[in-house]
Design a protein around this motif. Structure first.
Motif, mmCIF file in Angstrom:
data_model
loop_
_atom_site.group_PDB
_atom_site.id
_atom_site.type_symbol
_atom_site.label_atom_id
_atom_site.label_comp_id
_atom_site.label_asym_id
_atom_site.label_seq_id
_atom_site.Cartn_x
_atom_site.Cartn_y
_atom_site.Cartn_z
ATOM 1 N N ASP A 112 5.061 -1.642 -12.026
ATOM 2 C CA ASP A 112 5.081 -1.072 -13.366
ATOM 3 C C ASP A 112 3.730 -0.469 -13.747
ATOM 4 N N SER A 113 2.660 -0.957 -13.141
ATOM 5 C CA SER A 113 1.333 -0.435 -13.472
ATOM 6 C C SER A 113 1.098 0.959 -12.905
ATOM 7 N N TRP A 114 1.830 1.314 -11.851
ATOM 8 C CA TRP A 114 1.545 2.539 -11.100
ATOM 9 C C TRP A 114 2.709 3.526 -11.059
ATOM 10 N N LEU A 115 3.928 3.029 -10.894
ATOM 11 C CA LEU A 115 5.054 3.915 -10.609
ATOM 12 C C LEU A 115 5.304 4.951 -11.694
ATOM 13 N N PRO A 116 5.324 4.609 -12.983
ATOM 14 C CA PRO A 116 5.539 5.665 -13.988
ATOM 15 C C PRO A 116 4.457 6.738 -13.949
ATOM 16 N N VAL B 236 0.862 -1.178 0.000
ATOM 17 C CA VAL B 236 0.000 0.000 0.000
ATOM 18 C C VAL B 236 0.898 1.229 0.000
ATOM 19 N N PHE B 237 0.689 2.123 -0.976
ATOM 20 C CA PHE B 237 1.445 3.372 -1.048
ATOM 21 C C PHE B 237 0.471 4.534 -0.918
ATOM 22 N N HIS B 238 0.597 5.291 0.173
ATOM 23 C CA HIS B 238 -0.192 6.503 0.370
ATOM 24 C C HIS B 238 0.721 7.695 0.068
ATOM 25 N N PRO B 239 0.606 8.294 -1.106
ATOM 26 C CA PRO B 239 1.553 9.348 -1.500
ATOM 27 C C PRO B 239 1.336 10.658 -0.752
ATOM 28 N N ARG B 240 2.391 11.434 -0.661
ATOM 29 C CA ARG B 240 2.314 12.754 -0.040
ATOM 30 C C ARG B 240 1.452 13.686 -0.885
ATOM 31 N N SER B 241 1.618 13.619 -2.190
ATOM 32 C CA SER B 241 0.896 14.513 -3.081
ATOM 33 C C SER B 241 -0.552 14.060 -3.257
ATOM 34 N N PRO B 242 -1.514 14.970 -3.150
ATOM 35 C CA PRO B 242 -2.911 14.613 -3.404
ATOM 36 C C PRO B 242 -3.210 14.372 -4.878
ATOM 37 N N LEU B 243 -2.239 14.651 -5.746
ATOM 38 C CA LEU B 243 -2.434 14.446 -7.176
ATOM 39 C C LEU B 243 -1.942 13.078 -7.636
ATOM 40 N N VAL B 244 -1.395 12.308 -6.710
ATOM 41 C CA VAL B 244 -0.942 10.938 -6.989
ATOM 42 C C VAL B 244 -1.893 9.969 -6.302
ATOM 43 N N PRO B 245 -2.454 9.022 -7.025
ATOM 44 C CA PRO B 245 -3.409 8.110 -6.401
ATOM 45 C C PRO B 245 -2.735 7.096 -5.478
ATOM 46 N N THR B 246 -3.449 6.715 -4.451
ATOM 47 C CA THR B 246 -2.995 5.623 -3.580
ATOM 48 C C THR B 246 -3.020 4.321 -4.364
ATOM 49 N N LEU B 247 -2.016 3.499 -4.148
ATOM 50 C CA LEU B 247 -1.957 2.161 -4.741
ATOM 51 C C LEU B 247 -2.126 1.119 -3.652
ATOM 52 N N TYR C 57 -8.061 13.164 -6.735
ATOM 53 C CA TYR C 57 -8.485 13.982 -7.873
ATOM 54 C C TYR C 57 -8.541 13.101 -9.107
ATOM 55 N N LEU C 58 -9.498 13.404 -9.971
ATOM 56 C CA LEU C 58 -9.717 12.580 -11.155
ATOM 57 C C LEU C 58 -8.785 12.988 -12.284
ATOM 58 N N ASP C 59 -7.948 12.058 -12.695
ATOM 59 C CA ASP C 59 -7.101 12.211 -13.872
ATOM 60 C C ASP C 59 -7.502 11.071 -14.805
ATOM 61 N N GLU C 60 -8.318 11.385 -15.782
ATOM 62 C CA GLU C 60 -8.890 10.340 -16.625
ATOM 63 C C GLU C 60 -7.833 9.625 -17.447
ATOM 64 N N GLU C 61 -6.841 10.333 -17.930
ATOM 65 C CA GLU C 61 -5.808 9.672 -18.724
ATOM 66 C C GLU C 61 -4.984 8.730 -17.851
ATOM 67 N N LEU C 62 -4.699 9.134 -16.624
ATOM 68 C CA LEU C 62 -3.985 8.243 -15.703
ATOM 69 C C LEU C 62 -4.800 6.968 -15.464
ATOM 70 N N ALA C 63 -6.101 7.124 -15.249
ATOM 71 C CA ALA C 63 -6.968 5.958 -15.025
ATOM 72 C C ALA C 63 -6.974 5.043 -16.241
ATOM 73 N N ARG C 64 -7.045 5.631 -17.430
ATOM 74 C CA ARG C 64 -7.036 4.805 -18.643
ATOM 75 C C ARG C 64 -5.720 4.056 -18.799
ATOM 76 N N GLU C 65 -4.598 4.729 -18.540
ATOM 77 C CA GLU C 65 -3.297 4.069 -18.652
ATOM 78 C C GLU C 65 -3.177 2.920 -17.662
ATOM 79 N N PHE C 66 -3.635 3.140 -16.439
ATOM 80 C CA PHE C 66 -3.571 2.099 -15.411
ATOM 81 C C PHE C 66 -4.393 0.881 -15.832
#
Length: 231
Positions: A142-146, A28-39, A64-73
């Motif tokens: 690899d699914s999340w880190l980039p 489980v990764f809870h990022p500092r930035s609110p613009l990075v989703p938790t994994l 926050y919703l980043d639709e392109e990030l969601a599609r890539e994931f």
């Protein structure tokens, strides 16, 4: 043994006593930035005698919703699943959407991913489930880190950080009210190990509602609606 036999594993003696093996990895990764989703991701294997079962999953919970990030994931996980079966991704994606849901709030916890359980070696699947589990495990980061590194380049405000802390409250609510593994562990497990997946900081505010049309509202509308097909 009792819990496993109740889930249709007929080769397991409910009374226990059979030799067994169990391995698991949980991230489980809870990022500092609110613009990075938790994994959140995990994979596990149970073996009793000659029978073995696999389970696991990988999903994201954004503030926050980043639709392109969601599609890539989701495209990443569809590609992994398709290497083994064209039916795997739709099945595991829908399973994830059903599991990570908060009925009391009428919200999905996040934007999903894939979730699978009780995949038995030689149990009738049209693919090698142990090979799938290995492929899945090696692909988690690899699914999340980039995507996370790219999102982490963006600056964020104090208001966005405050919203992240409030959204983390939903994460904790799901874990304590609905997560099967945590509920099982609370019956006698080591408390510190059970709660280690919780966010390091979190806030609750009574009836916190975002402004209509805001980016925060945009996320909630997606989480409160029917799950999207991202890939």
């Amino acid at each position: 043994a009792s819990a496993m036999s109740e889930r249709g594993r007929g080769t397991i003696d409910r009374a226990g006593g059979q030799p067994y093996e169990a391995e698991a990895l949980s991230l489980v990764f809870h990022p500092r930035s609110p613009l990075v989703p938790t994994l959140r991701a995990d994979v596990r294997r149970f073996r009793v005698g000659d029978a073995a079962w696999y389970g696991g999953g990988c999903d994201i919970t954004p503030s926050y919703l980043d639709e392109e990030l969601a599609r890539e994931f989701h495209r990443y996980w569809r590609s992994v699943c398709d290497r083994h079966s064209p039916e795997a991704y739709p099945k595991f994606k829908a399973w994830c959407d059903r599991y990570f849901y908060i009925p009391a709030r009428g919200e999905h916890r996040g934007l999903g991913g894939i979730f699978f359980d009780d995949l038995e070696e030689g149990g009738g699947e049209a693919y090698d489930v142990s090979a799938f589990a290995r492929d899945f495990s090696s692909g988690i980061l690899d699914s999340w880190l980039p995507l996370a590194l790219e999102a982490n380049r963006q600056e964020f405000t104090k208001e966005q950080k405050e919203w992240q802390l409030l959204r983390r409250g939903r994460y904790v609510e799901f874990n304590l009210l609905y997560d099967r593994g945590i509920k099982f562990g609370l019956g006698g497990g080591r408390m510190e190990s059970i709660m280690v997946s919780a966010p390091p900081s979190v806030k609750w505010r009574y009836d916190a509602r975002p402004e209509d049309g805001s980016e925060e509202d945009r996320l909630l509308r997606v989480l409160s609606g029917e799950p999207r097909e991202w890939a």
